[in-house]
Design an enzyme around this catalytic site. Sequence first.
Site, PDB file in Angstrom:
ATOM      1  N   THR A 129       0.836  -1.208   0.000  1.00  0.00           N
ATOM      2  CA  THR A 129       0.000   0.000   0.000  1.00  0.00           C
ATOM      3  C   THR A 129       0.869   1.256   0.000  1.00  0.00           C
ATOM      4  OG1 THR A 129      -1.650  -1.201   1.262  1.00  0.00           O
ATOM      5  CG2 THR A 129      -1.825   1.192   1.304  1.00  0.00           C
ATOM      6  N   HIS A 167       1.931   1.962  -3.447  1.00  0.00           N
ATOM      7  CA  HIS A 167       0.863   2.635  -4.225  1.00  0.00           C
ATOM      8  C   HIS A 167       0.861   4.134  -3.913  1.00  0.00           C
ATOM      9  CE1 HIS A 167      -0.975  -0.950  -5.887  1.00  0.00           C
ATOM     10  NE2 HIS A 167      -1.006  -1.503  -4.692  1.00  0.00           N
ATOM     11  N   CYS A 195     -15.549   2.150  14.355  1.00  0.00           N
ATOM     12  CA  CYS A 195     -16.391   3.200  14.951  1.00  0.00           C
ATOM     13  C   CYS A 195     -16.825   2.870  16.374  1.00  0.00           C
ATOM     14  CB  CYS A 195     -17.594   3.470  14.063  1.00  0.00           C
ATOM     15  SG  CYS A 195     -18.883   2.218  14.146  1.00  0.00           S
ATOM     16  N   ILE A 216       2.830 -11.664   1.918  1.00  0.00           N
ATOM     17  CA  ILE A 216       1.655 -12.220   2.612  1.00  0.00           C
ATOM     18  C   ILE A 216       1.433 -13.673   2.208  1.00  0.00           C
ATOM     19  CG2 ILE A 216      -0.823 -11.955   3.030  1.00  0.00           C
ATOM     20  CD1 ILE A 216      -0.492  -8.959   2.781  1.00  0.00           C
ATOM     21  N   ARG A 238      10.909 -14.538  -5.385  1.00  0.00           N
ATOM     22  CA  ARG A 238       9.892 -14.785  -4.355  1.00  0.00           C
ATOM     23  C   ARG A 238       9.575 -16.267  -4.210  1.00  0.00           C
ATOM     24  NH1 ARG A 238       6.064  -9.447  -4.285  1.00  0.00           N
ATOM     25  NH2 ARG A 238       7.466  -8.387  -2.843  1.00  0.00           N
ATOM     26  N   ILE A 269     -11.757 -11.273   2.271  1.00  0.00           N
ATOM     27  CA  ILE A 269     -11.065 -10.999   3.547  1.00  0.00           C
ATOM     28  C   ILE A 269     -10.580  -9.564   3.558  1.00  0.00           C
ATOM     29  CG2 ILE A 269      -9.098 -11.589   5.022  1.00  0.00           C
ATOM     30  CD1 ILE A 269     -10.719 -14.029   4.778  1.00  0.00           C
ATOM     31  N   TYR A 270     -10.847  -8.871   4.646  1.00  0.00           N
ATOM     32  CA  TYR A 270     -10.321  -7.510   4.803  1.00  0.00           C
ATOM     33  C   TYR A 270      -9.704  -7.391   6.198  1.00  0.00           C
ATOM     34  CZ  TYR A 270     -10.235  -2.377   4.730  1.00  0.00           C
ATOM     35  OH  TYR A 270      -9.831  -1.069   4.762  1.00  0.00           O
TER      36      TYR A 270
END
Length: 346
Positions: free
Chosen positions: A44, A47, A97, A179, A204, A290-291
């Site tokens: 990320t 990016h 939240c 990952i 890899r 999946i998050y």
Amino acid sequence: MAQKMKALVKKFAKPGIWMYEVPVPETGSNDVLIKIHKTAICGTDIHIYNWDEWAQKTIPVPMVIGHEYVGEIAAMGSNVQDVKIGELVSGEGHIVCGHCRNCRAGRRHLCPNTMGVGVNRSGCFAEYLSIPVTNVWHCDPRIPEDLFSIFDPFGNATHTALSFDLLGEDVLITGAGPIGIMAAAIVKHAGARNVVITDVNPYRLGLAKKVGVTRAVDVSKEKLPDIVKELGMTEGFDVGLEMSGNPHALNDMIDVMFHGGKIALLGLLPNQTVINWEKVIFNGLNLKGIYGREMFETWYKMQAMVQSGLDITPVITHHFAIKDYEQGFEIMKSGNSGKIILNWVD
Ligand code: NAD
Ligand code: ZN
């Protein structure tokens, strides 16, 4: 305490990341201030560095980036009770939240109001980070700090890998990024029979071999149905973990799943990805998105697996002092690395 600190800032709406002096973040009454020891670079962050389409529509400028870290408690707000100054901590990068239906039910990883550290709010590539105390992970000090600096992506791997029963199963992992490689180690630790991992990057695939996969397959040279035969598997894979974000990889996977097989999707696939729905439906496949990480069951599992002998250290390939951060980003961009750790203290 110093009022100013060093940080890596996405200062301008163009490619790059820059070291600046910025104010030390404020510590609200329910927050802790963490003095950062080590951080790791995530895809990320690349990016954001490259300022691609996703970054342009997501990242506010200027902002301190980064979300993988370990450090120590430097200060705390007036409502905070269960941490000590100097205690070693890491932290969950998704700030939820606390009042939606999922949060109230204890399914915090499914909160629709999630904010990302270093994505939607100030991140950890800095001398200090402020986060709500509810996001703190108390680190077992017997575990090396390097490992805690990558607990965030290790958590993605753990959440995905442990989504399904693995004991005695044949598991296919597409994508041997950091990952995917950590997931391979977890799946083996959890008792899978065959663990096959794919990629197109020889560096890899070499790293994946170090965590003891049954077979590391370069899909530009070998075909998965041949590997299924070679391993004497008569039915296909029971579990698939998609960790490349590449549509070809997902389609290759769907082709070699056993009927009733289970697939967890972590890799960020393009929205226009086309898959063979006939196979999904007629073969009764289960697909699960999946998050992030489960809060905090995934974190418990990670720490417990390391305590019980899981070794993910081969995935850490580089260390740099923070002043040399550009070198770290360059190597990460090349694809010829595992996790890269940036040290904030000498
Ligand atoms: P990464 O980009 O380093 O690794 C992806 C790997 O897939 C690369 O090594 C690449 O060579 C390989 N690959 C490309 N084409 C392939 C193909 N056809 N077959 C097999 N492999 C192929 O990423 P990472 O940091 O290891 O993360 C894995 C994925 O998970 C990424 O897509 C990332 O964006 C995503 N991600 C999702 C979440 C989430 O919460 N859902 C969190 C973190 C990362
Ligand atoms: Zn919520």
